[in-house]
Each structure stands twice: as C-alpha cells, then as structure tokens.
Design a protein around this motif. Structure first.
Motif, PDB file in Angstrom:
ATOM      1  N   LYS A 419       0.812  -1.167  -0.084  1.00  0.00           N
ATOM      2  CA  LYS A 419      -0.013  -0.066  -0.088  1.00  0.00           C
ATOM      3  C   LYS A 419       0.730   1.321   0.028  1.00  0.00           C
ATOM      4  CE  LYS A 419      -2.620  -1.564   3.447  1.00  0.00           C
ATOM      5  NZ  LYS A 419      -3.587  -1.666   4.443  1.00  0.00           N
ATOM      6  N   LEU A 420       1.786   1.101   0.719  1.00  0.00           N
ATOM      7  CA  LEU A 420       3.001   2.088   0.457  1.00  0.00           C
ATOM      8  C   LEU A 420       3.394   2.728  -0.806  1.00  0.00           C
ATOM      9  CD1 LEU A 420       4.800   4.586   2.012  1.00  0.00           C
ATOM     10  CD2 LEU A 420       6.227   2.231   2.364  1.00  0.00           C
ATOM     11  N   ALA A 421       3.756   1.379  -1.581  1.00  0.00           N
ATOM     12  CA  ALA A 421       4.137   1.540  -3.006  1.00  0.00           C
ATOM     13  C   ALA A 421       3.287   2.216  -3.870  1.00  0.00           C
ATOM     14  CB  ALA A 421       4.683   0.298  -3.395  1.00  0.00           C
ATOM     15  N   ALA A 422       1.832   1.944  -3.810  1.00  0.00           N
ATOM     16  CA  ALA A 422       0.863   2.397  -4.420  1.00  0.00           C
ATOM     17  C   ALA A 422       0.621   3.888  -4.001  1.00  0.00           C
ATOM     18  CB  ALA A 422      -0.451   1.831  -4.016  1.00  0.00           C
ATOM     19  N   ALA A 423       0.720   4.254  -2.706  1.00  0.00           N
ATOM     20  CA  ALA A 423       0.403   5.864  -2.485  1.00  0.00           C
ATOM     21  C   ALA A 423       1.707   6.556  -2.982  1.00  0.00           C
ATOM     22  CB  ALA A 423       0.539   6.054  -0.924  1.00  0.00           C
ATOM     23  N   ALA A 424       2.819   6.034  -2.846  1.00  0.00           N
ATOM     24  CA  ALA A 424       4.101   6.674  -3.616  1.00  0.00           C
ATOM     25  C   ALA A 424       3.906   7.003  -4.801  1.00  0.00           C
ATOM     26  CB  ALA A 424       5.435   5.935  -3.067  1.00  0.00           C
ATOM     27  N   LEU A 425       3.372   5.880  -5.598  1.00  0.00           N
ATOM     28  CA  LEU A 425       3.267   6.168  -6.903  1.00  0.00           C
ATOM     29  C   LEU A 425       2.086   7.140  -7.457  1.00  0.00           C
ATOM     30  CD1 LEU A 425       3.734   5.285 -10.080  1.00  0.00           C
ATOM     31  CD2 LEU A 425       2.107   3.491  -9.596  1.00  0.00           C
ATOM     32  N   LEU A 426       1.045   6.961  -6.691  1.00  0.00           N
ATOM     33  CA  LEU A 426      -0.294   7.414  -7.278  1.00  0.00           C
ATOM     34  C   LEU A 426      -0.396   9.069  -6.804  1.00  0.00           C
ATOM     35  CD1 LEU A 426      -2.786   4.498  -7.433  1.00  0.00           C
ATOM     36  CD2 LEU A 426      -2.060   5.970  -9.381  1.00  0.00           C
ATOM     37  N   LEU A 427       0.182   9.361  -5.737  1.00  0.00           N
ATOM     38  CA  LEU A 427       0.382  10.595  -5.216  1.00  0.00           C
ATOM     39  C   LEU A 427       1.585  11.323  -5.861  1.00  0.00           C
ATOM     40  CD1 LEU A 427      -0.752   9.912  -1.586  1.00  0.00           C
ATOM     41  CD2 LEU A 427      -2.186  10.438  -3.605  1.00  0.00           C
ATOM     42  N   SER A 428       2.283  10.901  -6.591  1.00  0.00           N
ATOM     43  CA  SER A 428       3.549  11.490  -7.376  1.00  0.00           C
ATOM     44  C   SER A 428       2.943  12.666  -8.497  1.00  0.00           C
ATOM     45  CB  SER A 428       4.453  10.657  -8.140  1.00  0.00           C
ATOM     46  OG  SER A 428       3.720  10.097  -9.306  1.00  0.00           O
ATOM     47  N   PRO A 429       3.786  13.415  -8.777  1.00  0.00           N
ATOM     48  CA  PRO A 429       3.399  14.408  -9.794  1.00  0.00           C
ATOM     49  C   PRO A 429       3.738  14.075 -11.193  1.00  0.00           C
ATOM     50  CG  PRO A 429       5.600  15.222  -8.596  1.00  0.00           C
ATOM     51  CD  PRO A 429       4.899  13.695  -7.954  1.00  0.00           C
ATOM     52  N   PHE A 430       3.832  12.983 -11.219  1.00  0.00           N
ATOM     53  CA  PHE A 430       4.126  12.469 -12.726  1.00  0.00           C
ATOM     54  C   PHE A 430       2.897  11.455 -13.310  1.00  0.00           C
ATOM     55  CE2 PHE A 430       7.965  12.596 -10.440  1.00  0.00           C
ATOM     56  CZ  PHE A 430       8.566  13.728 -10.957  1.00  0.00           C
ATOM     57  N   VAL A 431       2.992  10.971 -14.352  1.00  0.00           N
ATOM     58  CA  VAL A 431       1.872  10.007 -15.101  1.00  0.00           C
ATOM     59  C   VAL A 431       2.195   8.597 -14.477  1.00  0.00           C
ATOM     60  CG1 VAL A 431       1.082   9.119 -17.250  1.00  0.00           C
ATOM     61  CG2 VAL A 431       1.608  11.429 -17.114  1.00  0.00           C
ATOM     62  N   PRO A 432       1.332   8.207 -13.853  1.00  0.00           N
ATOM     63  CA  PRO A 432       1.491   6.794 -13.226  1.00  0.00           C
ATOM     64  C   PRO A 432       1.213   5.560 -14.035  1.00  0.00           C
ATOM     65  CG  PRO A 432      -0.341   7.735 -12.134  1.00  0.00           C
ATOM     66  CD  PRO A 432      -0.086   8.577 -12.979  1.00  0.00           C
ATOM     67  N   LEU A 433       1.681   4.516 -14.093  1.00  0.00           N
ATOM     68  CA  LEU A 433       1.772   3.368 -14.616  1.00  0.00           C
ATOM     69  C   LEU A 433       1.363   2.016 -13.766  1.00  0.00           C
ATOM     70  CD1 LEU A 433       3.013   2.008 -18.057  1.00  0.00           C
ATOM     71  CD2 LEU A 433       3.137   0.623 -15.929  1.00  0.00           C
ATOM     72  N   LEU A 434       0.121   1.447 -13.919  1.00  0.00           N
ATOM     73  CA  LEU A 434       0.000   0.413 -13.012  1.00  0.00           C
ATOM     74  C   LEU A 434       0.224  -0.789 -14.049  1.00  0.00           C
ATOM     75  CD1 LEU A 434      -3.134   1.532 -11.493  1.00  0.00           C
ATOM     76  CD2 LEU A 434      -0.832   1.880 -10.832  1.00  0.00           C
ATOM     77  N   PHE A 435       0.803  -1.912 -13.519  1.00  0.00           N
ATOM     78  CA  PHE A 435       1.137  -3.194 -14.299  1.00  0.00           C
ATOM     79  C   PHE A 435      -0.213  -4.138 -13.648  1.00  0.00           C
ATOM     80  CE2 PHE A 435       2.990  -7.440 -14.859  1.00  0.00           C
ATOM     81  CZ  PHE A 435       2.838  -7.521 -16.009  1.00  0.00           C
ATOM     82  N   ARG A 518      -6.618  11.465  -6.804  1.00  0.00           N
ATOM     83  CA  ARG A 518      -5.827  12.075  -7.647  1.00  0.00           C
ATOM     84  C   ARG A 518      -6.558  12.834  -8.861  1.00  0.00           C
ATOM     85  NH1 ARG A 518      -0.518  11.205  -9.598  1.00  0.00           N
ATOM     86  NH2 ARG A 518      -0.230  11.801 -11.948  1.00  0.00           N
ATOM     87  N   ALA A 519      -7.826  12.204  -9.060  1.00  0.00           N
ATOM     88  CA  ALA A 519      -8.658  12.800 -10.048  1.00  0.00           C
ATOM     89  C   ALA A 519      -9.539  13.901  -9.505  1.00  0.00           C
ATOM     90  CB  ALA A 519      -9.598  11.765 -10.766  1.00  0.00           C
ATOM     91  N   SER A 520      -9.542  14.310  -8.280  1.00  0.00           N
ATOM     92  CA  SER A 520     -10.454  15.222  -7.743  1.00  0.00           C
ATOM     93  C   SER A 520      -9.863  16.407  -6.872  1.00  0.00           C
ATOM     94  CB  SER A 520     -11.523  14.429  -6.899  1.00  0.00           C
ATOM     95  OG  SER A 520     -10.836  13.943  -5.578  1.00  0.00           O
ATOM     96  N   GLU A 521      -8.719  16.085  -6.389  1.00  0.00           N
ATOM     97  CA  GLU A 521      -8.008  16.924  -5.494  1.00  0.00           C
ATOM     98  C   GLU A 521      -6.932  17.951  -6.229  1.00  0.00           C
ATOM     99  OE1 GLU A 521      -9.072  17.916  -2.608  1.00  0.00           O
ATOM    100  OE2 GLU A 521     -10.402  16.286  -2.234  1.00  0.00           O
ATOM    101  N   SER A 522      -7.087  19.130  -6.585  1.00  0.00           N
ATOM    102  CA  SER A 522      -6.308  20.079  -7.165  1.00  0.00           C
ATOM    103  C   SER A 522      -4.604  19.921  -6.960  1.00  0.00           C
ATOM    104  CB  SER A 522      -6.713  21.522  -7.133  1.00  0.00           C
ATOM    105  OG  SER A 522      -6.584  21.980  -5.682  1.00  0.00           O
ATOM    106  N   PRO A 523      -4.445  19.628  -5.564  1.00  0.00           N
ATOM    107  CA  PRO A 523      -2.876  19.701  -5.530  1.00  0.00           C
ATOM    108  C   PRO A 523      -2.333  18.488  -6.080  1.00  0.00           C
ATOM    109  CG  PRO A 523      -4.096  20.387  -3.494  1.00  0.00           C
ATOM    110  CD  PRO A 523      -5.025  19.960  -4.322  1.00  0.00           C
ATOM    111  N   LEU A 524      -2.924  17.328  -6.272  1.00  0.00           N
ATOM    112  CA  LEU A 524      -2.712  16.133  -6.735  1.00  0.00           C
ATOM    113  C   LEU A 524      -2.836  16.201  -8.454  1.00  0.00           C
ATOM    114  CD1 LEU A 524      -4.171  13.691  -4.252  1.00  0.00           C
ATOM    115  CD2 LEU A 524      -2.022  14.557  -4.140  1.00  0.00           C
ATOM    116  N   MET A 525      -3.789  16.964  -8.750  1.00  0.00           N
ATOM    117  CA  MET A 525      -3.951  17.133 -10.355  1.00  0.00           C
ATOM    118  C   MET A 525      -2.830  17.715 -10.879  1.00  0.00           C
ATOM    119  SD  MET A 525      -7.965  17.597 -10.244  1.00  0.00           S
ATOM    120  CE  MET A 525      -8.202  17.820 -11.819  1.00  0.00           C
ATOM    121  N   ARG A 526      -2.236  18.736 -10.172  1.00  0.00           N
ATOM    122  CA  ARG A 526      -1.198  19.512 -10.583  1.00  0.00           C
ATOM    123  C   ARG A 526       0.201  18.948 -10.845  1.00  0.00           C
ATOM    124  NH1 ARG A 526       1.766  24.713  -7.542  1.00  0.00           N
ATOM    125  NH2 ARG A 526       2.697  25.538  -9.514  1.00  0.00           N
ATOM    126  N   LEU A 527       0.638  18.538 -12.028  1.00  0.00           N
ATOM    127  CA  LEU A 527       2.084  17.783 -12.250  1.00  0.00           C
ATOM    128  C   LEU A 527       3.038  18.841 -12.463  1.00  0.00           C
ATOM    129  CD1 LEU A 527       0.545  14.848 -14.425  1.00  0.00           C
ATOM    130  CD2 LEU A 527       0.358  15.331 -12.011  1.00  0.00           C
TER     131      LEU A 527
END
Length: 619
Positions: A419-435, A518-527
């Motif tokens: 879960k830590l890995a998921a948060a580290a990825l999806l809360l990043s300011p980049f385009v995330p890729l899930l496998f 990520r899709a709804s909160e503006s600080p997370l949407m701003r890359l």
C-alpha cells in the motif's frame, strides 16, 4: 539499386483494397531484380513492376478480403509480405488481404490530456484465461472502475508461436492471430474509448524477432554498423535507409489512423541507433504531429529509454526530438530499493531516501551524476519540465518479468508496504503506470515466456536467460520460458477479487481511493514537480512531500521504516484534514494513531510502512 524514395512521398505498402473490387500490392524490395506475386488459392503468379525507388507493385481485379498471397523471390523462395496485415497461419505462412474498414461505435471520443492519464499496462495473453482481445473487453469495466484512464497494450505484432511477451514480433503491421486479429484489436480500442479510456500500443522499432524475419531478403532493413542485445539493429541512417524509415512511419500511421490508438509507447528508444542529421525519432514526431492535425485529435508518442536524456521530449525548436513523454526508470529504482533492500545489478546505484525525494522534484535521480553501475557520469537534468512528460511506476512488465522468478512486489514485501508503494506512485506529480494485477495484490508471477517453432532457438533463449541474471547473483535456475506451465503461471487470477472481503479486495479499494483523490483534488492534479517540497530522514527512513494548487495544499507522508516514526512537518497555519491512511481498517490495515486534524507544529505518529495524506484549504 535505384535511389531511395523521397520522404515527402507517402506510399501505402502491403495489400490495399481498391474501390470496387480489386487489390493493389506494394512491397519495397530494392535488393531484388524481380518479385512475383503468388495468389495461394488459385496458384496464379503475377509479375510485379519495379519503380526507380525499389518499390514493386501489382494490381489484381476481382480480389476480395480473405485472399491469401505470398511473394516469390526466386531462389529465396515464397515469402510473406513484410507489410502483411494478417498472418492467419503463422509467421511462415501466407499473408491475408484484409479490409481496413470498421464500423466504429464510439465516434465522439476525445483523448484526455496527458496530465489526466493513469495508465494500466496489460499483456493480452496473460490478462484473461482466454488470452484474447474479446476476453479483455469483458474486464474493461474493472479497469475503468479502478480509475485508470488509459489502457496500454503490450506488443501485438505477429510473432512465432502463441506464447510471447510480444517483443519478438516480425510483422509490425500484422496483429497476432491467436489474440483475435485486426478486427479484434479494433473492438478492444473501441470498447476502451466507450468507457472513457485512452489506448496506447507498445511498438518495437529497434529490432525484429528472430523467427519468421525475412525482411533482409527484400532489402537493407538491418545493419551491422550497430548492435542491439536482441540482434541486428534497424538501418535508420545507412545506405537505402529512406525506405526503411518509410516502412516504420507507415506502421505508426496505421495504429493512429486505422486502429485509432491515442498513443504509441516506443520500446527501448536507446537501442534505436541513428546518426543522421534529422534522426528517425525526430521525423517520426514531426510526421505524427502532422497526422494529429490531419485527424483532429492528439497522437501521443511515449519513449522508453534508460538514458535520462531530456532531449527526447524537448521541442525540436529547442534541439529536442519532440516526443510528448518518456519513461523515468529512476523513480522505480529509487522506490524499489527502499521497499525491498535489493542492491544488485542496476539497483546498486540506489537505496537512499534522498534519491526518492530527488525523483519527486525532478524524475532523473542521475542527472550528470556518476553512476557506479555504469561506471560513468549519467543523465541530464529534468528540472523544470512538466510532470506529464514522465511516466513512472512501482511495477511494470520489465521490472517484474525480468526478475529470474518473475516476482511481483506482493511476494517480496509486506501487505502494508504494498500500500505504501501504491501511495508513493499515485500521489506523485507524474503520469503513473500500473501493471495488470498490482491493484488487487496479484501474487502470481509474470515470467518470461516464448514458444518458437524453431527448437534450437528455444534452447538459445533458455541459455540467454541464465546469462542475463548473472549480475543479480540470484540463486537457482530460471523457469523454462518455453514450457506451457510457465505461461499459465503468469496469468492473472481473477478469483482473488471475486469472493468475500479479503486483502485482495482491500488493496483494490485502496487503489480506487488513491485514483479518486488524484482525479479530484487540485494539489494532486497539478503535475508540477518543481513546486514539490520534500523533507526526509535517511536514518528514520521517512519522507514527506508538500504539494499545492489554487486554494488547496496537500501533505503526503511516507514511512519506509518497519517501526512507527514520529515526524513534525513544517506546515502553514490552519487545520490539515486526514483524507487517506493506508493503515485504516477499511483497507485491511492495523489502524494507527494519526490525528483527524493536524495542526502546525503537531507531531505525527506515522505507522510502520505507512502512507497518509492530509489536505488543507488555504486561508
């Protein structure tokens, strides 16, 4: 041989149906003095006309879709079309005339901006028990409900056998028959668009596979001037390379125009060798931009490269190649080493909390920095570039499948750490890729698998895999990539999320919560990685990020330690509300002592291997 074709002239290579009833066949074969078209069903042979650029052409009246054909190369035998659109009998069999027409259901699709992409990477054969495009369609609702906005499909160009990652394709224009052929792929793209998801196809322009690769019999498609890990390099800058470049330009156009893909992921761009004044990748980007104007929609090019070279995505006017985005492996490596403690192979360059902090602020950790693994200075600075120009991941087909045992993170680290890995990825300011499967804690491995018809080649592949793992010092023998059981073990197990509430369904709920935020909160949407503020402790093994946009601010805390850590973030005045806690029992967590409203100066007790998110409305 005559002069090569002019880049300004577009030639439709392959078999193209004509208005009415007939078909035009065109093949680039400057190395041949003569080529004859052989129609398989009738046995008829037709002489083809050669022009000054090395293109052979023939037109046949009264020929319908489904007709099989080969090219007669005299002493070199009957061979399939290098630009075959379909190989129903495999890579050694005849090519088939197919219609490019398709009755699309989703005609109002608009590609979302890259900043809104959450990419879901899948392998068609291993994604479902059936391993087909139509079976994948039945699982698209799962991907859409997950919150992914883009489906990336691993290569589908025709390859030998029916079990392969896809990087051994030998007919770049042909869609693998056992997956469902060209119409099956169009149905999958159409179904993705109908669910609001973009589509990306993984294409391989740096080499072709070993079995069924007859291109050298037609012309100088390859060169020994350069070498790739997979065989001869493609001739993008040598004599007669104009025709080779046109071949791949037409291929890219096919996927965008006929199949309506929104993007192409260009495999291993660092292995596309080209010293010409206008490199192939630059011209591909320029032509793709022109095609996007022609089609009236974006056509995205994403480079996979391990060079940390910003030139790949800089505009041509600034001396760049002009691609829209590229993979940033440093983010994965920095995260992976902190999660697993592994330091073998290329992981020896990583392992510090500060490196992950750097990756959040600009994705290239190695930016004109000495690399012990490479034993040289590596990379360029990506500081100041938008986050949507970089694709990052915690897992992908390479990082899982190129392990000797194909282990996913779910079998290497704890449930909480996943879960830590998921948060580290999806809360990043980049385009995330899930496998595929990571979102529900899939534990089945993703192994390397092939089943070439040539048994000597299968043996060589097995030996090559053993040598490949030497630098990682892994113990034991790799699974036999040719065995059917290796492929079967790599399929997703959907039953894990079809029963009662368990860790798999809890992980899926956690991913859905992350994508929704990520899709709804503006600080997370701003890359905007340049605006990310980080603070960390190497000894404490924790890291926090501050992100902001408009009237909102976000605090993201990540604890990589196996023990609780106390952190006192430097925060602006106001109440910071807890909106995500990976230790929440709702996500099968053990619970934590995190406060619901964090005040400036207040200490946080971060749970072991935990992640949390606080949001604050600015005064």
């Amino acid at each position: 041989m005559g002069k090569c074709s002019s880049p300004s002239i577009r030639r439709r290579i392959g078999a193209w149906l004509l208005p009415g009833c007939g078909c035009r066949f065109t093949v680039w074969a400057p190395a041949r003095n003569a080529v004859r078209l052989r129609l398989v069903d009738s046995g008829r042979s037709v002489d083809m006309r050669k022009d000054e650029h090395g293109y052979f052409t023939a037109e046949i009246a009264d020929l319908a879709p489904g007709a099989l054909y080969l090219y007669d190369l005299g002493e070199d035998g009957l061979r399939p079309d290098p630009a075959s659109r379909f190989q129903p009998e495999g890579v050694h069999g005849p090519s088939m005339v197919v219609s490019s027409a398709y009755d699309w259901d989703c005609n109002t699709w608009q590609t979302p901006p890259l900043s809104r992409w959450i990419i879901y990477e899948l392998h068609v054969g291993a994604f479902t028990p059936e391993g087909t495009f139509d079976a994948a369609i039945k699982r698209l609702d799962h991907i859409a409900e997950l919150g992914a906005t883009c489906v990336e499909i691993m290569p589908v160009a025709a390859f030998s056998g029916c079990r392969n990652w896809g990087y051994d394709g030998v007919y770049p224009f042909a869609v693998q028959a056992c997956y469902g052929g060209p119409d099956g792929l169009k149905r999958l793209v159409d179904a993705c668009h109908a669910r609001g998801m973009a589509t990306v196809l993984d294409v391989v322009y740096n080499h072709l596979g070993p079995e069924g690769n007859y291109l050298s019999l037609f012309g100088p498609y390859f060169t020994d001037k350069y070498h790739t890990p997979w065989g001869l390099a493609v001739n993008f800058d040598g004599p007669w390379s104009d025709g080779v470049r046109e071949y791949f330009f037409e291929n890219a156009r096919q996927w965008f125009e006929e199949f309506r893909f929104d993007g192409l992921r260009l495999d291993a761009c660092h292995a596309i060798f080209d010293q010409s004044a206008v490199p192939f990748l630059q011209e591909l980007a320029e032509r793709t931009a022109n095609l996007a104007d022609e089609l009236g929609r974006p056509c995205v090019l994403i480079a996979e490269s391990d060079q940390n070279k910003t030139r790949t995505i800089l505009p041509v006017a600034e001396g760049g190649l002009g691609l829209q985005a590229q993979w940033a492996d440093d983010f994965h490596h920095a995260l992976h080493t902190l999660l697993t403690g592994e330091r073998e192979g290329y992981y020896e360059d990583f392992g510090q909390i500060s490196q992950l902090a750097t990756a959040y602020e600009q994705p290239f950790v190695y930016s004109r920095t000495y690399s012990a693994f490479r034993q040289r200075t590596h990379g360029s600075s990506a500081a100041g570039l938008p986050g949507e120009r970089f694709v990052v991941c915690a897992q992908n087909h390479d990082q899982v499948g190129n392990r000797m045992l194909g282990e996913r993170l779910s079998t290497l680290i704890s449930f909480e750490a996943c879960k830590l890995a998921a948060a580290a990825l999806l809360l990043s300011p980049f385009v995330p890729l899930l496998f595929m499967g990571e979102e529900f804690l899939e534990t089945n491995p993703f192994l390397y698998f092939v089943n070439h018809e040539d048994q000597a080649l299968n043996t060589a592949v097995c030996e090559g895999r053993r040598k490949e793992f030497e630098s990682f010092h892994w113990q034991g023998e790799p699974p036999d990539p040719v065995a059917a059981a290796t492929f079967e073990r790599s399929r997703l197990d959907w039953a894990k999320i079809e029963g009662d509430y368990n860790r798999h369904t809890a992980m899926l709920a956690f991913y859905r919560r992350l994508t929704a935020l990520r899709a709804s909160e503006s600080p997370l949407m701003r890359l905007a990685p340049w605006a990310v503020r980080t603070l960390w402790s190497e000894k404490g093994r924790w890291l926090y990020l501050l992100r902001s946009a408009g009237e909102k601010e976000a605090l993201i805390c990540l604890n990589f330690a196996a023990e609780e850590r106390q952190v006192r973030p430097e925060l602006a005045d106001g109440c910071w509300n807890l909106v995500l806690d990976s230790s929440d029992p709702a996500f099968a967590g053990p619970g934590s002592a995190l406060t619901a409203c964090l005040a400036p100066g207040e200490a946080l007790r971060l749970p072991p291997e935990g992640a949390c998110l606080f949001l604050k409305q600015r005064e």
